[in-house]
Design a protein around this motif. Structure first.
Motif, PDB file in Angstrom:
ATOM      1  N   UNK A   1      40.114  49.440  52.726  1.00 44.24           N
ATOM      2  CA  UNK A   1      40.098  48.754  54.023  1.00 44.24           C
ATOM      3  C   UNK A   1      39.430  47.385  53.934  1.00 44.24           C
ATOM      4  N   UNK A   2      38.347  47.278  53.185  1.00 46.89           N
ATOM      5  CA  UNK A   2      37.643  45.991  53.082  1.00 46.89           C
ATOM      6  C   UNK A   2      38.505  44.964  52.361  1.00 46.89           C
ATOM      7  N   UNK A   3      39.158  45.378  51.283  1.00 53.06           N
ATOM      8  CA  UNK A   3      40.012  44.449  50.548  1.00 53.06           C
ATOM      9  C   UNK A   3      41.205  44.015  51.389  1.00 53.06           C
ATOM     10  N   UNK A   4      41.812  44.947  52.108  1.00 55.43           N
ATOM     11  CA  UNK A   4      42.957  44.608  52.946  1.00 55.43           C
ATOM     12  C   UNK A   4      42.550  43.672  54.084  1.00 55.43           C
ATOM     13  N   UNK A   5      41.353  43.867  54.630  1.00 55.60           N
ATOM     14  CA  UNK A   5      40.875  42.979  55.697  1.00 55.60           C
ATOM     15  C   UNK A   5      40.697  41.553  55.180  1.00 55.60           C
ATOM     16  N   UNK A   6      40.155  41.426  53.977  1.00 55.11           N
ATOM     17  CA  UNK A   6      39.974  40.110  53.379  1.00 55.11           C
ATOM     18  C   UNK A   6      41.330  39.451  53.109  1.00 55.11           C
ATOM     19  N   UNK A   7      42.264  40.230  52.591  1.00 60.13           N
ATOM     20  CA  UNK A   7      43.588  39.702  52.274  1.00 60.13           C
ATOM     21  C   UNK A   7      44.333  39.309  53.552  1.00 60.13           C
ATOM     22  N   UNK A   8      44.213  40.134  54.588  1.00 62.40           N
ATOM     23  CA  UNK A   8      44.869  39.826  55.853  1.00 62.40           C
ATOM     24  C   UNK A   8      44.346  38.512  56.427  1.00 62.40           C
TER      25      UNK A   8
ATOM     26  N   UNK B   1      35.984  45.559  41.678  1.00 61.42           N
ATOM     27  CA  UNK B   1      36.417  44.328  42.338  1.00 61.42           C
ATOM     28  C   UNK B   1      37.813  43.945  41.860  1.00 61.42           C
ATOM     29  N   UNK B   2      38.637  43.467  42.762  1.00 62.84           N
ATOM     30  CA  UNK B   2      40.013  43.102  42.434  1.00 62.84           C
ATOM     31  C   UNK B   2      40.090  41.634  42.033  1.00 62.84           C
ATOM     32  N   UNK B   3      40.693  41.390  40.886  1.00 62.67           N
ATOM     33  CA  UNK B   3      41.037  40.039  40.462  1.00 62.67           C
ATOM     34  C   UNK B   3      42.552  39.978  40.395  1.00 62.67           C
ATOM     35  N   UNK B   4      43.156  39.156  41.235  1.00 66.41           N
ATOM     36  CA  UNK B   4      44.615  39.099  41.320  1.00 66.41           C
ATOM     37  C   UNK B   4      45.231  38.833  39.951  1.00 66.41           C
ATOM     38  N   UNK B   5      46.194  39.662  39.591  1.00 64.32           N
ATOM     39  CA  UNK B   5      46.905  39.503  38.328  1.00 64.32           C
ATOM     40  C   UNK B   5      46.249  40.171  37.144  1.00 64.32           C
ATOM     41  N   UNK B   6      45.050  40.740  37.326  1.00 63.93           N
ATOM     42  CA  UNK B   6      44.338  41.368  36.211  1.00 63.93           C
ATOM     43  C   UNK B   6      44.161  42.863  36.474  1.00 63.93           C
ATOM     44  N   UNK B   7      44.750  43.684  35.627  1.00 68.42           N
ATOM     45  CA  UNK B   7      44.660  45.129  35.781  1.00 68.42           C
ATOM     46  C   UNK B   7      43.269  45.617  35.408  1.00 68.42           C
ATOM     47  N   UNK B   8      42.820  46.637  36.110  1.00 70.24           N
ATOM     48  CA  UNK B   8      41.515  47.227  35.844  1.00 70.24           C
ATOM     49  C   UNK B   8      41.650  48.741  35.933  1.00 70.24           C
ATOM     50  N   UNK B   9      41.543  49.444  34.810  1.00 64.99           N
ATOM     51  CA  UNK B   9      41.731  50.903  34.822  1.00 64.99           C
ATOM     52  C   UNK B   9      40.713  51.638  35.685  1.00 64.99           C
TER      53      UNK B   9
END
Length: 358
Positions: free
Chosen positions: A42-49, A89-97
């Protein structure tokens, strides 16, 4: 469901790809036609929105609250998000297992929302199989996972696209085998499995697409459909006998046809679905005709599931927000909603020639 609109659970897929973005955009665009319920962090989607469109309004609900109180009400200009937290933490374009298990958990939540009667269908954004495998979980794909989680003995992968300016009618292509190495395909084409595949296609085209007497055209495996055994015997030994058995049971299956000539309008105009023997044999044609507007549909499940026809597009996500095309996600959501309506309506209704499930 507490709403006059179909309630669609949408898993947002691999967070480092375009899945969260296209899920948000499509949900916001179609909020007047369906009630979208996003499942993701939810926090990541709120930031992206906030970065995409500051008009997008989200309402988060925890899984604990969901299981205690059910799906809460939601305003018409607000999208519900069931929080499924990420671990890194999500970095766009970088996969994180480290996020692999969290991505997989969104599928479990979506299944639960349908089983509990909170949602009517699920739509899945693309995920990255390698991330889940790198997290230590054996995973081959959405289709196989949903079959296992719902106890479905056999499912069928079908891609479909709507009619367009260069495609006079909707095209549906189902697969006898899915994600197999080419060398393994001939051994996987067995009588019982292929017959059950035809039965599933026939049943779901009737129930979920409203086609009372579906016509299923079946490709051969070999060039020229085996050329009477000179180029292979799978047609003689398995495929044609299955077609004959299916026809004797009331299924309008036809073939086996050479795959290199079947995908022409003069033949396709008479087909409600083409059953291809392996992945690239059927999907290369469909994706050429409709890439970005196609829909992946899993047949044989005790629930409705659709998805986009493309992958995570990590390279595009890395370039920044606002570049992804949400058209395929919009179509997937609309088709899921149509299937919900069709399943609830009379089984004998006539489908629209210009739609996938109308």
């Amino acid at each position: 469901m507490g709403s006059s609109l179909p309630v669609i659970a949408i898993t947002v897929g691999e967070p480092a790809g375009i899945g969260p973005e296209i899920s948000l955009l499509a949900a916001w665009e179609l909020r007047g036609q369906v009630r979208p319920v996003l499942i993701g962090d939810a926090a990541y989607l709120a930031m992206l929105a906030h970065d995409l469109d500051r008009n997008i309004r989200l309402m988060g609900v925890s899984q604990q609250a969901l299981r205690h109180n059910g799906l809460p009400g939601c305003g018409k200009d607000q999208i519900t998000v069931i929080d499924s937290p990420l671990m890194a933490h999500v970095v766009a374009g970088q996969l994180d297992p480290r996020n692999g298990r969290a991505v997989l958990a969104t599928l479990d939540v979506a299944i639960e929302t349908i089983q509990q009667g909170w949602c009517d269908a699920m739509v899945t954004a693309p995920l990255q199989k390698s991330t889940i495998n790198d997290a230590g979980i054996a995973f081959t794909g959405h289709t196989e996972y949903l079959a296992q989680r719902t106890g479905s003995a056999q499912v069928v992968m079908m891609l479909a696209c709507e009619a367009s300016d260069h495609l006079p009618q909707a095209l549906r292509v189902a697969l006898a085998t899915t994600h197999l190495a080419l060398r393994d395909v001939p051994n996987a084409i067995q009588f019982d499995h292929l017959l059950r595949t035809l039965q599933i296609i026939h049943s779901d085209l009737q129930e979920k697409f409203g086609i009372s007497k579906p016509k299923i055209f079946v490709t051969g495996l070999n060039p020229h459909a085996g050329e009477n055994g000179y180029l292979g015997r799978e047609e003689i030994d398995v495929i044609n006998p299955v077609i004959q058995h299916a026809r004797s049971a009331g299924i309008d299956a036809r073939g086996a046809f050479p795959a290199d000539t079947l995908f022409q309008q003069k033949y396709l105009k008479d087909a409600d679905c083409v059953l291809a023997m392996y992945h690239d044999q059927g999907l290369s044609v469909l994706k050429h005709a409709s890439f970005g507007l196609g829909v992946n549909i899993t047949l044989g499940l005790p629930l409705i599931r659709t998805s986009v026809d493309h992958g995570t597009a990590l390279d595009l996500a890395k370039l920044g927000t606002g570049l992804a095309d949400a058209n395929s996600m919009c179509v997937a959501i609309r088709i899921a909603a149509e299937m919900v309506a069709r399943q609830a309506a009379s089984r004998g209704a006539t489908p629209s020639p210009n739609g996938l499930a109308k």
